[in-house]
Design an enzyme around this catalytic site. Structure first.
Site, short mmCIF file in Angstrom:
data_model
loop_
_atom_site.label_atom_id
_atom_site.label_comp_id
_atom_site.label_asym_id
_atom_site.label_seq_id
_atom_site.Cartn_x
_atom_site.Cartn_y
_atom_site.Cartn_z
N ASP A 135 -5.64 -0.29 -1.96
CA ASP A 135 -6.58 -1.67 -2.99
C ASP A 135 -7.59 -1.87 -2.78
O ASP A 135 -8.21 -1.57 -2.12
CB ASP A 135 -5.75 -2.70 -3.50
N ASP A 176 -6.26 2.88 10.48
CA ASP A 176 -7.17 1.94 10.58
C ASP A 176 -8.09 1.75 12.00
O ASP A 176 -7.75 3.08 12.91
CB ASP A 176 -8.10 1.15 9.23
N ASP A 205 0.04 3.21 3.84
CA ASP A 205 -1.02 4.08 3.37
C ASP A 205 -1.45 4.72 4.14
O ASP A 205 -1.82 5.53 4.25
CB ASP A 205 -1.35 3.12 2.28
N LYS A 219 -7.23 7.77 9.19
CA LYS A 219 -9.02 7.37 9.75
C LYS A 219 -9.63 7.75 11.41
O LYS A 219 -9.14 6.77 11.27
CB LYS A 219 -9.60 5.59 9.28
N GLY A 248 0.16 -0.95 0.11
CA GLY A 248 -0.11 -0.23 0.26
C GLY A 248 0.44 1.31 0.31
O GLY A 248 0.45 1.94 -0.68
P1 5GP Z 1 -5.05 -1.63 10.03
O1 5GP Z 1 -3.95 -2.36 11.12
O2 5GP Z 1 -5.14 0.05 11.03
O3 5GP Z 1 -6.07 -1.06 11.02
O4 5GP Z 1 -5.15 -1.02 8.61
C1 5GP Z 1 -4.34 -1.12 8.54
C2 5GP Z 1 -4.46 -1.74 6.84
O5 5GP Z 1 -5.71 -1.64 6.50
C3 5GP Z 1 -4.44 -0.19 5.48
O6 5GP Z 1 -2.32 -0.82 5.83
C4 5GP Z 1 -4.30 -1.17 4.33
O7 5GP Z 1 -4.17 -1.79 4.03
C5 5GP Z 1 -5.64 -1.15 5.25
N1 5GP Z 1 -7.12 -0.16 4.97
C6 5GP Z 1 -7.70 -0.17 6.17
N2 5GP Z 1 -8.41 0.78 5.36
C7 5GP Z 1 -8.96 1.15 4.25
C8 5GP Z 1 -8.96 1.53 2.59
O8 5GP Z 1 -10.40 2.48 3.41
N3 5GP Z 1 -8.75 1.03 1.75
C9 5GP Z 1 -8.00 0.20 1.75
N4 5GP Z 1 -8.15 0.17 0.63
N5 5GP Z 1 -6.71 -0.01 3.00
C10 5GP Z 1 -7.26 0.03 3.94
MG MG Z 2 -2.06 -2.36 3.51
#
Ligand code: 5GP
Ligand code: MG
Length: 182
Positions: A152, A96, A93, A124, A38
């Site tokens: 993606d 979340d 990238d 986010k 990403g």
């Molecule tokens: P976390 O571990 O912070 O929940 O998620 C991070 C990963 O989730 C990011 O590296 C990404 O790959 C994916 N992700 C979270 N939200 C989104 C989104 O809105 N769009 C996309 N394409 N990937 C997301």
């Molecule tokens: Mg990712």
């Protein structure tokens, strides 16, 4: 697709991050650890705006097994550069839930870098379940599923030069073209 952040805004945002990094690190060599796939596009743009000596190390982390649902987090860092005693910037990238960044941070800390900071392209806000926030984020975004500029859906759309929101109509179109998400 609804454009959330256009090319011009992205360009200015990445330039702003580069200048924040110059302020922080000056001319000190910087090792950037980038989470693939990403952060690929952000990495390519950011490093060309940096003037200090830069080393780049790629690792892989995936938590989204196709579609939009979060799966098990897997991290592949076996060929990472030696970061002991280095100034390290971890980039991803999107932040979340924060689980990916928190887990990768924990792993990197074990290698005893001189310093370790984190930068994400998108934050986010409001979804974090971890006790850690990115040191730098280029843009805050609402809680919508976005694609483009490296991000993606089912391994597609990473090449879009803008950040778009994947809405119901886009999903339906995606499924007509590519079938249901894996
Ligand atoms: P976390 O571990 O912070 O929940 O998620 C991070 C990963 O989730 C990011 O590296 C990404 O790959 C994916 N992700 C979270 N939200 C989104 C989104 O809105 N769009 C996309 N394409 N990937 C997301
Ligand atoms: Mg990712």
């Amino acid at each position: 697709m609804k454009v959330l952040i256009n090319q011009e805004e992205i360009h200015r945002g990445i330039a702003r991050l580069a200048s924040q990094l110059h302020e922080r690190y000056g001319n000190e060599p910087l090792t950037i650890v980038a989470i693939m796939t990403g952060s690929l596009v952000m990495l390519a743009d950011l490093i060309r705006g940096l003037e200090m000596p830069v080393r780049i190390s790629l690792i892989r982390a995936s938590s989204y097994r196709g579609g939009m649902t979060s799966g098990e987090l897997t991290i592949e860092d076996s060929d990472m550069l030696d970061i002991r005693g280095r100034e390290v910037l971890l980039i991803d990238d999107i932040f979340d839930t924060g689980k990916t960044l928190a887990e990768v941070t924990r792993r990197l800390e074990r290698h005893q870098p001189q310093s370790l900071r984190t930068a994400v392209f998108l934050n986010k806000r409001g979804n974090s379940v971890v006790n850690q926030a990115p040191d730098y984020s280029v843009f805050d975004i609402p809680n919508e599923f976005v694609v483009g500029y490296g991000l993606d859906y089912d391994d597609l759309y990473r090449n879009l030069p803008y950040v778009g929101v994947l809405e119901e109509a886009d999903l339906a179109a995606h499924q007509r073209l590519h079938g249901p998400s894996k």
